[in-house]
Design a protein around this motif. Structure first.
Motif: not given
Length: 275
Positions: A160-165, A169-191
């Motif tokens: 659906d157009g999200w790009h993995w960034v 890893q926060a210790g052994q208990v919290d892995r965080r994957d960051i994804w972004e999806k832009a609209r034009g050349d301005q704001w990016r939504l980060r998940k």
């Protein structure tokens, strides 16, 4: 006992102005609601006593069919207590059902208008028949991680157009994957997609938070309470506090915030799907 707002996750059809809201709460009750995005109209589908794993669900490009993975714990029943189904959105009545008996794998992804990949369902017998014209493919999609929710969720984000960034890893208990999806050349939504052990009250082990970034100005806005967010044409839509919201973005940031629908007041009701 602390009362939590309804938990929301939304599936948007890619080629039609439709969506399905998966609304959870209390913990063992879940409802599906059709969202007609042309006028922000809502139509209740069905309730289920059990759990739908929303990150293993998907809506067909035209909004007609729903793939979902569910568990009610009735392990001796014909569904074996957990199952993948294809239904006519927004209803849960299965057209094709794949009994599973555990919560590893399950669910699936639409890879085309009438093509789908079902996560591990080749291992189980089917009940019912596939909807007319729908074909199943065997090859798993890219970006699949593990055998639980991220095995479907990450391929869905990528499709659906999200790009993995990045991944952290926060210790052994919290892995965080960051994804972004832009609209034009301005704001990016980060998940920021968390896979977390003991995430705290009101959250499952998989949960998201969001940020907005403006590369040109360096603005950085954090929204830790947004549990789902997506671009919908020129507007931004997100879920927070059991409500679906919308707003627009300008140079100054997010403006025109308003509630589209408050899902908190809903309660279980038995409903039959139409024939």
């Amino acid at each position: 006992m602390t009362a939590f707002p309804a938990r929301l996750h939304v599936l948007l059809a890619r080629d039609a102005p439709l969506g399905v809201v998966i609304r959870r709460g209390p913990a063992k009750q879940v409802a599906t609601v059709l969202w007609d995005r042309r006028g922000d109209r809502w139509d209740l589908g069905q309730w289920m006593k059990g759990r739908i794993y929303e990150r293993r669900c998907d809506l067909s490009p035209d909004g007609k069919y729903l793939i979902y993975f569910a568990m009610n714990g009735h392990w001796q029943s014909p569904t074996r207590g957990s199952w993948t189904a294809i239904s006519r959105a927004p209803y849960l009545k299965a057209l094709a059902l794949f009994p599973q008996g555990h919560c590893w794998l399950g669910g699936g992804l639409w890879t085309g208008p009438r093509r789908c990949w079902l996560n591990g369902c080749g291992l189980h017998g089917a009940m019912g028949t596939m909807p007319e014209g729908v074909e199943q493919e065997a090859d798993p999609p890219a970006h699949s991680v593990g055998g639980e929710c991220l095995s479907v969720y990450f391929p869905r984000l990528h499709r659906d157009g999200w790009h993995w960034v990045d991944r952290s890893q926060a210790g052994q208990v919290d892995r965080r994957d960051i994804w972004e999806k832009a609209r034009g050349d301005q704001w990016r939504l980060r998940k920021i997609a968390h896979a977390q052990v003991n995430p705290g009250p009101g959250r499952g082990c998989y949960w998201d938070e969001h940020e907005l970034l403006h590369p040109a100005t360096g603005q950085w806005l954090e929204f830790p309470d947004w549990e789902w967010a997506e671009w919908d044409g020129p507007r931004l839509v997100w879920a927070s506090g059991g409500k679906l919201w919308t707003g627009t973005l300008g140079e100054a940031g997010l403006v025109g915030e308003r509630v589209l629908y408050d899902f908190n007041g809903m309660s279980f009701e038995a409903r039959q799907a139409p024939d």
